[in-house]
Design a protein around this motif. Structure first.
Motif, short mmCIF file in Angstrom:
data_model
loop_
_atom_site.label_atom_id
_atom_site.label_comp_id
_atom_site.label_asym_id
_atom_site.label_seq_id
_atom_site.Cartn_x
_atom_site.Cartn_y
_atom_site.Cartn_z
N PRO A 131 3.48 41.06 69.60
CA PRO A 131 2.94 39.77 69.17
C PRO A 131 1.58 39.54 69.85
CG PRO A 131 5.23 39.54 69.86
CD PRO A 131 4.80 40.93 70.24
N PRO A 132 0.65 38.84 69.20
CA PRO A 132 -0.72 38.70 69.72
C PRO A 132 -0.83 38.26 71.19
CG PRO A 132 -0.56 37.75 67.54
CD PRO A 132 0.83 38.14 67.92
N GLN A 133 -0.08 37.23 71.60
CA GLN A 133 -0.18 36.75 72.98
C GLN A 133 0.31 37.81 73.97
OE1 GLN A 133 -2.27 34.21 73.20
NE2 GLN A 133 -0.96 32.60 74.02
N GLN A 134 1.45 38.44 73.66
CA GLN A 134 1.99 39.49 74.54
C GLN A 134 1.00 40.65 74.63
OE1 GLN A 134 5.94 40.96 73.84
NE2 GLN A 134 6.79 38.91 73.58
N LEU A 140 -4.82 42.81 79.23
CA LEU A 140 -5.56 42.26 80.38
C LEU A 140 -4.98 42.76 81.70
CD1 LEU A 140 -6.13 38.56 79.22
CD2 LEU A 140 -7.88 40.33 79.52
N SER A 141 -3.65 42.90 81.74
CA SER A 141 -3.00 43.36 82.97
C SER A 141 -3.16 44.86 83.18
CB SER A 141 -1.50 43.01 82.92
OG SER A 141 -0.83 43.61 83.99
N LEU A 166 4.49 39.70 80.08
CA LEU A 166 4.28 41.07 80.55
C LEU A 166 5.59 41.85 80.59
CD1 LEU A 166 1.99 42.87 81.34
CD2 LEU A 166 2.21 42.09 83.69
N GLN A 167 6.65 41.19 81.07
CA GLN A 167 7.97 41.84 81.09
C GLN A 167 8.44 42.14 79.68
OE1 GLN A 167 10.11 38.88 83.34
NE2 GLN A 167 9.76 39.90 85.29
N ALA A 168 8.27 41.19 78.78
CA ALA A 168 8.71 41.37 77.40
C ALA A 168 7.93 42.48 76.71
CB ALA A 168 8.56 40.06 76.62
#
Length: 197
Positions: A131-134, A140-141, A166-168
């Motif tokens: 998904p876009p946010q994930q 970025l991370s 980040l975990q997902a």
């Protein structure tokens, strides 16, 4: 001088009695100095922040014991130093474990690195499916090497939300690649994902 001054002694008694306003006052009085102290031990602003939050949570959960403390500042520095050292030990063990997994996995990859090509190709595809946010948090991370707080600030999210995304995303990527890859390279994938986590 580490002795509790009379007004702080009164503050501790109020906290011991469950006064949340007094607890906030106690936190505001000590958190910055404590954060600096823990940063000197850990060398990590992020870890120092976590330790300070954990220590004050512990203080609140066992607040009844504050009534018996005569040297609060010394008490605070001792429990926070112990907690910081425990966190550093845990981090060192985790890094050693990840390094061992990676070394074992790399031994299983064919010398021509054909497994890595497949892995990186599937990794790109897995990232595209997020998904876009994930996806943005993951990139970025992992690619820009930003910390949780930096990502949170850049994206207008809470630090906890960044951590969950980040975990997902890491979980989704692992599942995607594992289900599309030969078993001989799956162990290498796990090592590489762990290393980046």
């Amino acid at each position: 001088m580490l002795d509790v001054i009379p007004c702080e002694n009164e503050l501790l008694l109020r906290v011991a009695g469950g006064d949340e306003h007094a607890f906030s006052e106690l936190f505001n009085t000590h958190h910055q100095l404590l954060g600096t102290h823990i940063y000197r031990i850990t060398g990590s602003a992020e870890l120092a922040e976590e330790v300070v939050q954990d220590v004050f949570l512990k203080i609140w959960l066992s607040r009844e014991s504050l009534a018996a403390i005569q040297h609060f500042k010394a008490y605070l520095f001792v429990i926070s130093k112990n907690h910081a050292l425990n966190c550093l030990r845990k981090l060192a063990k985790e890094r050693l474990r990840q390094k061992t997994i990676e070394e074992n996995a790399m031994a299983l990859i064919p010398e021509d690195n054909s497994g890595l090509d497949t892995y990186y190709s599937l990794l790109d595809e897995a990232i595209d499916h997020l998904p876009p946010q994930q996806q943005k948090v993951y990139l970025l991370s992992r690619h820009k090497r930003l910390k949780y707080d930096e990502i949170a600030s850049q994206m207008g999210l809470s630090r906890e939300t960044v951590k969950k995304y980040l975990q997902a995303s890491t979980h989704s990527i692992t599942i995607f690649v594992q289900s599309n890859m030969d078993m001989s390279v799956v162990i290498a994938l796990a090592a590489i994902i762990l290393k980046k986590s």
